[in-house]
Design an enzyme around this catalytic site. Structure first.
Site, mmCIF file in Angstrom:
data_model
loop_
_atom_site.group_PDB
_atom_site.id
_atom_site.type_symbol
_atom_site.label_atom_id
_atom_site.label_comp_id
_atom_site.label_asym_id
_atom_site.label_seq_id
_atom_site.Cartn_x
_atom_site.Cartn_y
_atom_site.Cartn_z
ATOM 1 N N TYR A 139 2.460 4.023 -5.677
ATOM 2 C CA TYR A 139 3.711 3.532 -5.092
ATOM 3 C C TYR A 139 3.734 2.013 -5.179
ATOM 4 C CZ TYR A 139 7.665 3.682 -1.769
ATOM 5 O OH TYR A 139 8.899 3.574 -1.168
ATOM 6 N N LEU A 174 -13.770 -1.410 -1.886
ATOM 7 C CA LEU A 174 -12.931 -1.231 -0.708
ATOM 8 C C LEU A 174 -11.477 -1.397 -1.110
ATOM 9 C CD1 LEU A 174 -12.325 -1.095 2.382
ATOM 10 C CD2 LEU A 174 -12.643 -3.592 2.420
ATOM 11 N N TRP A 180 -2.189 7.032 -1.398
ATOM 12 C CA TRP A 180 -2.624 8.420 -1.588
ATOM 13 C C TRP A 180 -3.908 8.520 -2.411
ATOM 14 C CZ3 TRP A 180 2.472 6.805 -1.727
ATOM 15 C CH2 TRP A 180 3.305 7.332 -0.727
ATOM 16 N N SER A 201 -1.331 5.384 7.524
ATOM 17 C CA SER A 201 -0.455 6.542 7.421
ATOM 18 C C SER A 201 -1.268 7.839 7.473
ATOM 19 C CB SER A 201 0.335 6.485 6.111
ATOM 20 O OG SER A 201 0.945 7.727 5.834
ATOM 21 N N CYS A 356 16.355 -3.072 -4.872
ATOM 22 C CA CYS A 356 15.093 -3.712 -5.254
ATOM 23 C C CYS A 356 15.014 -3.907 -6.769
ATOM 24 C CB CYS A 356 13.917 -2.879 -4.763
ATOM 25 S SG CYS A 356 13.730 -2.867 -2.958
#
Length: 386
Positions: A139, A174, A180, A201, A356
């Site tokens: 994303y 990290l 996801w 999330s 956007c």
């Protein structure tokens, strides 16, 4: 509706009052009311332009969501508006003043409020994002050099990041704001690194854990400010937009503390051409609450106590193409998604994606990848990864 006559559809020489001001802006961008070109606005409600004049960006977006106007090429409409200075009048003086006061009095991205964007946006049904995104569930902006499809552009982006970080088997990585888990899965599969990913999330964490179950990847529900330990590499993709300028220094310090002395950090973020405390009211209300776009100056200033900037790469033009691909996927999947989401959500989501896209086409927004090392930590950094 092309024959509609009301006060908001007067010829330019008859523009008066609030609606007339909006007409003038549209005229300067060569956008016609009820015109025949794809980027022209089709007005369905007589108070549309007055509403836009009063509420600016918020009125423009909400009136579209309410079906007061349409446009076949929203991205081009926004490109034209932004190229002709509409961003400078997207808020009235009262809105700007209230934002400035709010920024002075409150930390909009403190530990408690940082979860707002996860609850409102990223915790939407994973099926929405699975339908819109590519198989890696990336994303963020794809890298379209030598790519013809969204899937290839996103794989290119993931590999570009891994090469810039000079990943080697056995390293620890990290990922701050891991989404996801697509980057960590790719890095483990193709570069043999062990990964830790953090997100706020619950929906992302659940799917990322499932996707990475067969890989040496640990997904955690955690804020970057509560992390412990050190890693060979640190990466953050599409998360810095939620940090906020009051926390930039804390973020950089946290990353420096998590990065081993000879390590590398990559920061992938949308950016603004100018330093500002303003945020778009419509985006803040409906898409990314408490978000704030950094400038180059803000990033470099808050990084300089901790890092050497080894590389800065701008490929913001690729984001418009990425957003248009997401929009096509979303529209194609709507017959299935409409069972869970309303028509107003459909209009909201398309407005978001196309607004956007237009901003990136206008070069009003940028996409940067920064590569940082500790001051004095490395003799050489490979910068030919592109």
């Amino acid at each position: 509706m092309s024959g509609l006559h009301h006060p908001d559809s007067l010829p330019s020489h008859q523009h008066t009052g609030l609606a007339g001001r909006v007409h003038d802006v549209l005229d300067s961008a060569d956008i016609r009311i009820n015109g025949s070109r794809p980027w022209d606005m089709q007005i369905h409600h007589p108070r549309t332009l007055t509403r836009i004049a009063l509420q600016r960006s918020l009125g423009l977006g909400e009136s579209y969501m309410d079906g007061w106007w349409d446009c076949d090429a929203l991205d081009e409409l926004f490109r034209r508006l932004l190229r002709h200075g509409a961003n400078g009048i997207s808020q009235n003086l009262l809105q700007r003043g209230l934002q400035w006061i709010g920024q002075c009095l409150f930390n909009r991205q403190n530990l408690h409020r940082a979860k707002d964007v996860a609850l409102q946006h990223y915790d939407l049904d994973n099926s929405l994002f699975e339908a819109m995104l590519d198989p890696t569930m990336s994303y963020s902006c794809g890298y379209w050099q030598q790519a013809d499809t969204l899937a290839q552009a996103q794989r290119n982006k993931l590999d570009l990041i891994c090469r810039k970080l000079e990943l080697q088997p056995g390293m620890t990585l990290l990922d701050i704001g891991c989404g996801w888990g697509g980057l960590l899965e790719h890095a483990n599969r193709h570069y043999g690194v062990r990964g830790v990913g953090i997100t706020l999330s619950k929906e992302q964490a659940a799917l990322a854990t499932q996707r990475c179950a067969k890989h040496d990847v640990d997904i955690r529900l955690q804020d970057y400010r509560t992390l412990q330990g050190q890693f060979d590499r640190v990466v953050s993709v599409g998360m810095f937009e939620h940090v906020g300028r009051r926390n930039y220094s804390v973020f950089m310090a946290s990353c420096a503390q998590r990065l081993r002395p000879k390590g590398l950090m990559l920061l992938h973020t949308i950016g603004s051409n100018v330093s500002s405390h303003h945020h778009d009211p419509w985006i803040d209300k409906y898409i990314f609450p408490n978000g704030e776009l950094p400038s180059c100056a803000q990033i470099s200033r808050t990084a300089e106590p901790w890092f050497v900037a080894e590389d800065l790469h701008n490929f913001g033009a690729d984001y418009a193409r990425t957003l248009r691909a997401w929009d096509r996927n979303f529209v194609s999947a709507w017959p299935q998604l409409s069972r869970r989401y309303s028509d107003r959500f459909f209009r909201m989501w398309r407005y978001y994606l196309n607004a956007c896209a237009g901003a990136f086409q206008a070069r009003d927004l940028q996409l940067w990848q920064w590569v940082f090392s500790h001051t004095g930590g490395r003799q050489r950094v490979y910068t030919g990864a592109r």
